[in-house]
Design an enzyme around this catalytic site. Structure first.
Site, PDB file in Angstrom:
ATOM      1  N   PHE A 149      28.042 -40.161   6.574  1.00  0.00           N
ATOM      2  CA  PHE A 149      27.596 -38.980   7.312  1.00  0.00           C
ATOM      3  C   PHE A 149      28.787 -38.556   8.176  1.00  0.00           C
ATOM      4  O   PHE A 149      29.428 -39.396   8.810  1.00  0.00           O
ATOM      5  CB  PHE A 149      26.395 -39.360   8.186  1.00  0.00           C
ATOM      6  CG  PHE A 149      25.749 -38.200   8.875  1.00  0.00           C
ATOM      7  CD1 PHE A 149      24.735 -37.491   8.255  1.00  0.00           C
ATOM      8  CD2 PHE A 149      26.149 -37.819  10.139  1.00  0.00           C
ATOM      9  CE1 PHE A 149      24.128 -36.414   8.894  1.00  0.00           C
ATOM     10  CE2 PHE A 149      25.552 -36.734  10.782  1.00  0.00           C
ATOM     11  CZ  PHE A 149      24.539 -36.038  10.157  1.00  0.00           C
ATOM     12  N   ASP A 218      25.212 -48.321  10.178  1.00  0.00           N
ATOM     13  CA  ASP A 218      24.455 -47.159  10.625  1.00  0.00           C
ATOM     14  C   ASP A 218      23.141 -47.151   9.841  1.00  0.00           C
ATOM     15  O   ASP A 218      23.151 -47.039   8.607  1.00  0.00           O
ATOM     16  CB  ASP A 218      25.270 -45.884  10.367  1.00  0.00           C
ATOM     17  CG  ASP A 218      24.565 -44.639  10.893  1.00  0.00           C
ATOM     18  OD1 ASP A 218      23.317 -44.603  10.856  1.00  0.00           O
ATOM     19  OD2 ASP A 218      25.259 -43.701  11.322  1.00  0.00           O
ATOM     20  N   TYR A 243      14.807 -40.135  15.395  1.00  0.00           N
ATOM     21  CA  TYR A 243      14.029 -38.922  15.106  1.00  0.00           C
ATOM     22  C   TYR A 243      13.741 -38.738  13.624  1.00  0.00           C
ATOM     23  O   TYR A 243      13.091 -37.791  13.240  1.00  0.00           O
ATOM     24  CB  TYR A 243      14.722 -37.676  15.680  1.00  0.00           C
ATOM     25  CG  TYR A 243      16.204 -37.580  15.367  1.00  0.00           C
ATOM     26  CD1 TYR A 243      16.640 -37.201  14.110  1.00  0.00           C
ATOM     27  CD2 TYR A 243      17.149 -37.891  16.330  1.00  0.00           C
ATOM     28  CE1 TYR A 243      17.987 -37.131  13.822  1.00  0.00           C
ATOM     29  CE2 TYR A 243      18.500 -37.822  16.059  1.00  0.00           C
ATOM     30  CZ  TYR A 243      18.915 -37.449  14.794  1.00  0.00           C
ATOM     31  OH  TYR A 243      20.258 -37.391  14.522  1.00  0.00           O
ATOM     32  N   LYS A 244      14.255 -39.641  12.782  1.00  0.00           N
ATOM     33  CA  LYS A 244      13.968 -39.531  11.344  1.00  0.00           C
ATOM     34  C   LYS A 244      12.716 -40.366  11.042  1.00  0.00           C
ATOM     35  O   LYS A 244      11.625 -39.972  11.423  1.00  0.00           O
ATOM     36  CB  LYS A 244      15.196 -39.950  10.543  1.00  0.00           C
ATOM     37  CG  LYS A 244      16.353 -38.947  10.736  1.00  0.00           C
ATOM     38  CD  LYS A 244      17.678 -39.394  10.139  1.00  0.00           C
ATOM     39  CE  LYS A 244      18.758 -38.358  10.496  1.00  0.00           C
ATOM     40  NZ  LYS A 244      20.127 -38.881  10.288  1.00  0.00           N
ATOM     41  N   ARG A 392      17.166 -32.434  -1.148  1.00  0.00           N
ATOM     42  CA  ARG A 392      16.744 -33.758  -0.670  1.00  0.00           C
ATOM     43  C   ARG A 392      15.240 -33.760  -0.409  1.00  0.00           C
ATOM     44  O   ARG A 392      14.721 -32.860   0.245  1.00  0.00           O
ATOM     45  CB  ARG A 392      17.444 -34.099   0.648  1.00  0.00           C
ATOM     46  CG  ARG A 392      18.887 -34.441   0.561  1.00  0.00           C
ATOM     47  CD  ARG A 392      19.367 -35.136   1.830  1.00  0.00           C
ATOM     48  NE  ARG A 392      18.718 -34.649   3.065  1.00  0.00           N
ATOM     49  CZ  ARG A 392      18.864 -35.217   4.248  1.00  0.00           C
ATOM     50  NH1 ARG A 392      19.611 -36.296   4.390  1.00  0.00           N
ATOM     51  NH2 ARG A 392      18.267 -34.724   5.311  1.00  0.00           N
TER      52      ARG A 392
HETATM   53  C1  LIG Z   1      21.241 -38.386  11.115  1.00  0.00           C
HETATM   54  C2  LIG Z   1      22.485 -39.205  11.137  1.00  0.00           C
HETATM   55  C3  LIG Z   1      23.327 -39.215  12.253  1.00  0.00           C
HETATM   56  C4  LIG Z   1      23.031 -38.306  13.404  1.00  0.00           C
HETATM   57  O1  LIG Z   1      23.857 -38.491  14.491  1.00  0.00           O
HETATM   58  P1  LIG Z   1      23.399 -37.874  15.891  1.00  0.00           P
HETATM   59  O2  LIG Z   1      24.472 -38.252  16.821  1.00  0.00           O
HETATM   60  O3  LIG Z   1      22.073 -38.491  16.213  1.00  0.00           O
HETATM   61  O4  LIG Z   1      23.268 -36.413  15.718  1.00  0.00           O
HETATM   62  C5  LIG Z   1      24.414 -40.061  12.246  1.00  0.00           C
HETATM   63  N1  LIG Z   1      24.679 -40.858  11.178  1.00  0.00           N
HETATM   64  C6  LIG Z   1      23.887 -40.847  10.080  1.00  0.00           C
HETATM   65  C7  LIG Z   1      24.203 -41.741   8.929  1.00  0.00           C
HETATM   66  C8  LIG Z   1      22.786 -40.009  10.030  1.00  0.00           C
HETATM   67  O5  LIG Z   1      22.027 -39.988   8.943  1.00  0.00           O
END
Ligand SMILES: *Cc1c(COP(=O)(O)O)cnc(C)c1O
Length: 430
Positions: A149, A218, A243-244, A392
């Site tokens: 990500f 992560d 939040y997911k 997705r």
């Molecule tokens: C959703 C997600 C994030 C989001 O990062 P934020 O700092 O919370 O916006 C980071 N890493 C991964 C792998 C994600 O899926």
């Protein structure tokens, strides 16, 4: 075309359509049976949902129904009436560790190792710099998941510049071969946000540790969707959002896990006053608190944090084994229905069919993916689109059912079959 040929074509199309209707009736029947046997089916009523098929819980989890009333109490009574007293009397001050302990069993961690606060991005920074500092001076390279990500990659670059290390992008499968005496830390995504591919956390962690480096995971796309086993597999540090699949609400605070055996050596790059051994001593010299508290920075975002705490109650009595079994059954059934409904060659699945390598989403690559997702939304089916050509669909086992899955695949079949539909005689479209 002569009238006779037209008649034959019409009959053939009608026959195809009848066969398709029969196939979809069978699929709908099977969905009803799977829903009836689902041990998690009752959990859905804990959420605020409507007749939309919501397959975007891997981006923003749905609202647990009891959260609004809880937040009204937090705002009106705790803040409105108790005011400053709430830091103690309502447990505000200790919320980051307390909620960390509530998340801990969901990711296979014993209490005292997780603290909630800040965003995932900020926690990636704390974890990665902390890991590099523990690894020591001789190790000058950070390996980062090549498909990460983006935010993790950006933060890793900056962490490397600040600590005088370099970053090398490596496919997770190639990590064992890329490890060396130079490797300080390896930052990996447990489940790829785009493809939904699950990586082998136990094997990769063990290879990383055997090389004397630290494993930083992560968990954004795995926590709440499948068992993680942080303690069992010897993970050093981990981060994740809430939040997911944890349904904490938009922008709810993330979390940081520092394993018990790394806590004393963990030297946070953001040593705010909340992580001080004596925060109200207002001392001029920093001295870190012991344990998970060391991961705190500044004053916690209490409103978001307490919404998250309330949201986590939906996990009471839920087994992660059941969650994983249902997640795989949902994605299996979606793939089966997509196979039946989507015209051949119109979409390509980039999520592994192998259960051992599948997270809780299915990603399909297709032409005009953005337009396809908008057409699905018009039919009440919500997934999301990721550049350049990926659809997705996230399957959150707590509230998605098999009938939803069948309906989503049916809608997708219709949307992707639309240009085929134009070839059918007028009366047979629809
Ligand atoms: C959703 C997600 C994030 C989001 O990062 P934020 O700092 O919370 O916006 C980071 N890493 C991964 C792998 C994600 O899926």
């Amino acid at each position: 075309m002569s009238d006779a040929t037209l008649g034959a074509a019409t009959r053939k199309a009608a026959g195809l359509k009848a066969a398709a209707q029969e196939a979809s009736a069978l699929k709908a029947e099977k969905a009803r049976k799977l829903d009836a046997e689902d041990p998690l089916a009752a959990v859905r009523s804990s959420f605020v949902l409507d007749d939309t098929v919501y397959l975007d819980g891997n981006s923003l989890g749905a609202l647990p129904a009891h959260v609004p009333a809880r937040m009204a109490d937090v705002i009106e009574r705790q803040w409105g009436e108790l005011r400053i007293r709430s830091w103690e009397e309502s447990g505000w001050w200790t919320a980051p560790e307390r909620i960390g302990d509530r998340i801990a069993p969901l990711v296979g961690a014993a209490p005292g190792q997780i603290v909630v606060g800040d965003s995932t991005s900020v926690n990636v920074f704390k974890a990665l710099v902390g890991a590099v500092r523990i690894a020591g001076d001789g190790r000058d390279e950070i390996l980062v998941d090549a498909g990460t990500f983006p935010t993790d990659g950006y933060i890793a670059q900056s962490a490397a510049r600040l600590t005088g290390r370099t970053v090398r992008a490596v496919e997770p499968d190639e990590v064992p071969g890329a490890l060396s005496g130079r490797t300080a830390a390896v930052l990996l995504n447990h489940v790829d946000y785009r493809t939904g591919r699950l990586y082998d956390l136990p094997a990769l962690t063990s290879a990383i540790r055997a090389a004397g480096a630290l494993a930083v995971w992560d968990l954004c796309h795995s926590a709440g969707a499948l068992p993680v086993g942080l303690d069992e597999h010897g993970v050093d540090l981990a981060v994740g959002c809430t939040y997911k699949y944890l349904n904490g609400g938009p922008g709810s605070p993330a979390y940081l896990y520092v394993s018990r055996d790394r806590q004393d050596a963990f030297d946070s790059p953001l040593p705010g006053w909340n992580s001080h051994v004596e925060p109200f001593g207002m001392r001029g010299v920093y001295e870190p608190a012991a344990g998970a508290v060391r991961g705190r920075v500044g004053t916690p975002d209490i409103l978001s944090m307490l919404a998250l705490e309330a949201a986590l109650e939906v996990w009471d009595g839920v087994s992660m084994t059941d969650v994983r079994a249902k997640s795989l059954a949902l994605t299996d059934y979606f793939l089966e229905c997509v196979d039946a409904y989507v015209p051949e060659g119109r979409a390509e699945c980039i999520t592994p069919y192998d259960h051992g390598r599948r997270g809780s989403q299915v990603a399909l690559r297709c032409a005009d993916a953005g337009a396809v997702m908008r057409a699905l939304a018009d039919r009440g089916i919500v997934g999301d689109f990721r550049e350049p050509d990926v659809l997705r669909f996230g399957f959150t086992p707590l509230y998605v059912g098999f009938a939803d899955v069948e309906r989503a695949a049916g809608g997708l079949g219709e949307v992707l079959g639309e240009d085929l539909g134009e070839d059918l005689p007028e009366g047979l479209r629809g």
